[in-house]
Scaffold this active site. Structure first.
Site, PDB file in Angstrom:
ATOM      1  N   GLY A   1       2.785  -1.850   4.123  1.00 17.25           N
ATOM      2  CA  GLY A   1       2.904   0.189   4.089  1.00 17.25           C
ATOM      3  C   GLY A   1       4.208   0.263   3.464  1.00 17.25           C
TER       4      GLY A   1
ATOM      5  N   GLY B   1       1.715   2.358  10.014  1.00 13.33           N
ATOM      6  CA  GLY B   1       3.088   3.292  10.480  1.00 13.33           C
ATOM      7  C   GLY B   1       3.626   3.294  12.108  1.00 13.33           C
TER       8      GLY B   1
ATOM      9  N   SER C   1       3.172  -2.111  10.084  1.00 10.04           N
ATOM     10  CA  SER C   1       4.498  -2.180  10.754  1.00 10.04           C
ATOM     11  C   SER C   1       5.164  -4.223   9.982  1.00 10.04           C
ATOM     12  CB  SER C   1       4.529  -2.131  11.934  1.00 10.04           C
ATOM     13  OG  SER C   1       4.444  -0.711  11.790  1.00 10.04           O
TER      14      SER C   1
ATOM     15  N   ASN D   1       0.616  -0.796   0.323  1.00 11.18           N
ATOM     16  CA  ASN D   1       0.322   0.364  -0.019  1.00 11.18           C
ATOM     17  C   ASN D   1       0.836   1.285   0.152  1.00 11.18           C
ATOM     18  OD1 ASN D   1      -1.835   2.155   0.735  1.00 11.18           O
ATOM     19  ND2 ASN D   1      -2.820   1.341   2.455  1.00 11.18           N
ATOM     20  N   TRP D   2       1.086   1.958  -0.782  1.00 14.73           N
ATOM     21  CA  TRP D   2       2.191   2.831  -1.745  1.00 14.73           C
ATOM     22  C   TRP D   2       1.264   4.555  -0.841  1.00 14.73           C
ATOM     23  CZ3 TRP D   2       4.561   3.157  -6.849  1.00 14.73           C
ATOM     24  CH2 TRP D   2       5.044   2.002  -6.669  1.00 14.73           C
ATOM     25  N   LYS D   3      -0.425   4.332  -0.701  1.00 12.54           N
ATOM     26  CA  LYS D   3      -0.861   5.004   0.203  1.00 12.54           C
ATOM     27  C   LYS D   3      -0.304   7.010  -0.670  1.00 12.54           C
ATOM     28  CE  LYS D   3       0.165   3.291   4.521  1.00 12.54           C
ATOM     29  NZ  LYS D   3      -0.064   3.359   6.223  1.00 12.54           N
TER      30      LYS D   3
ATOM     31  N   HIS E   1     -10.059   1.030   4.943  1.00 14.11           N
ATOM     32  CA  HIS E   1      -8.088   1.309   4.978  1.00 14.11           C
ATOM     33  C   HIS E   1      -9.015   2.405   6.640  1.00 14.11           C
ATOM     34  CE1 HIS E   1      -4.404   2.484   6.096  1.00 14.11           C
ATOM     35  NE2 HIS E   1      -3.750   1.444   5.890  1.00 14.11           N
TER      36      HIS E   1
ATOM     37  N   GLU F   1      -6.893   4.640   7.268  1.00 15.56           N
ATOM     38  CA  GLU F   1      -6.669   6.032   7.436  1.00 15.56           C
ATOM     39  C   GLU F   1      -8.297   6.274   6.533  1.00 15.56           C
ATOM     40  OE1 GLU F   1      -3.349   5.250   5.140  1.00 15.56           O
ATOM     41  OE2 GLU F   1      -2.084   4.794   7.040  1.00 15.56           O
TER      42      GLU F   1
ATOM     43  N   GLU G   1      -4.978  -5.413  10.045  1.00 16.67           N
ATOM     44  CA  GLU G   1      -4.973  -4.479  10.414  1.00 16.67           C
ATOM     45  C   GLU G   1      -5.274  -3.423  11.721  1.00 16.67           C
ATOM     46  OE1 GLU G   1      -2.328  -3.403   6.846  1.00 16.67           O
ATOM     47  OE2 GLU G   1      -4.041  -1.905   6.958  1.00 16.67           O
TER      48      GLU G   1
HETATM   49  C1  PEP Z   1      -1.363   0.175   5.440  1.00 18.12           C
HETATM   50  O1  PEP Z   1      -0.941   0.912   5.226  1.00 18.12           O
HETATM   51  O2  PEP Z   1      -1.904  -0.699   5.537  1.00 18.12           O
HETATM   52  C2  PEP Z   1       0.452  -1.146   7.039  1.00 18.12           C
HETATM   53  C3  PEP Z   1       0.097  -1.302   6.951  1.00 18.12           C
HETATM   54  O3  PEP Z   1       1.358  -0.165   6.808  1.00 18.12           O
HETATM   55  P1  PEP Z   1       2.479  -0.215   7.804  1.00 18.12           P
HETATM   56  O4  PEP Z   1       2.913  -1.375   6.963  1.00 18.12           O
HETATM   57  O5  PEP Z   1       3.595   0.918   7.306  1.00 18.12           O
HETATM   58  O6  PEP Z   1       1.631   0.327   9.329  1.00 18.12           O
END
Ligand code: PEP
Length: 250
Positions: free
Chosen positions: A233, A172, A212, A9-11, A94, A96, A166
């Site tokens: 992410g 993050g 993470s 997931n490049w956000k 998600h 976010e 998640e």
């Molecule tokens: C995500 O964006 O879904 C995510 C899990 O981010 P990260 O791996 O940076 O925690």
């Protein structure tokens, strides 16, 4: 045996030019994997990403969809448009988007149904906040999200949803759920799917862990009994790091 699906997931990172550079290095690094590789890019990068991954084993996804066919919806992109360009995956719900765009479970349910109408596989994110974990209501939170978000799907559709567990406090932050806790949550999700759709669907559905994930912890997480890969992410932004995660079993 369920396959492993490892999705990035490049956000809101990487421009179209960065995208070209990324795949120049990445494609070769994952060409021998048996795992399914998906990268969910910002809309502006879709054309470059599709072009750069043509003829490879890498699939491109997006990070959000609008469930309506078309309309006066400034800034939105419909499932029909996504289908038209040839994208087959989308992250939906998600945390976010739930947090910053106030997306509700009802709304997420509409997006999932629309995605299926347009042959797009939803990667549905569910997870608890730190407060919910501390209050001991993790199972209640994620199971109610599953019930509401998947409401009205047929067993055949439910089988094809990818669920990403998640925990919000792990996204993050550099804090990862322990492999036991992550596996327990994925088991709860699988049990809930079993209650809703029967054992066959529960055994086949892909349930990822996200929060993470890094090269150093991918193997421990992805070899747990109920974790079928990950949604990644930050560590999906660098070709070498993401390739190490995809190749965790090499
Ligand atoms: C995500 O964006 O879904 C995510 C899990 O981010 P990260 O791996 O940076 O925690």
């Amino acid at each position: 045996m369920r396959k492993k699906v490892i999705a990035g997931n490049w956000k809101m990172y990487h421009s179209p030019n960065d995208t070209k550079e990324f795949f120049k290095e990445f494609n070769d690094l994952v060409k021998d994997t048996q795992n399914e590789v998906v990268i969910c890019v910002p809309y502006i990068d879709v054309a470059s990403a599709l072009d750069a991954t043509q003829g490879t084993n890498i699939k491109i996804g997006v990070q959000n969809l609008n469930h309506q066919k078309d309309g006066a919806l400034t800034g939105d992109v419909s499932c029909k448009m996504v289908e038209d360009i040839g994208v087959k995956y989308s992250i939906i719900g998600h945390s976010e988007r739930r947090q910053y765009h106030h997306e509700t479970d009802d709304y997420i349910n509409l997006k999932i149904k629309s995605a299926f109408e347009h042959h797009i596989i939803p990667i549905l994110c569910v997870g608890e906040s730190l407060l919910e974990r501390e209050k001991g209501i993790t199972k209640y939170k994620i199971c109610s999200q599953i019930v509401l978000d998947l409401d009205g799907l047929t067993p055949e559709q439910a089988k094809n949803v990818i669920i990403a567990y998640e925990p919000i406090w792990a996204i993050g932050t550099g804090r990862t759920a322990s492999s036991e806790d992550a596996n327990q949550a994925c088991k709860w999700i699988r049990e809930e799917i079993g209650k809703l759709y029967g054992e066959e669907v529960a055994n086949e559905i892909i349930i990822q862990y996200g929060g993470s994930v890094k090269p150093a912890n991918a193997k421990e997480l992805f070899t747990m009994s109920d974790i079928d890969g990950g949604l990644v992410g930050g560590a999906s932004l660098k070709p070498q790091d993401f390739a190490q995660i995809v190749n965790y079993d090499k």
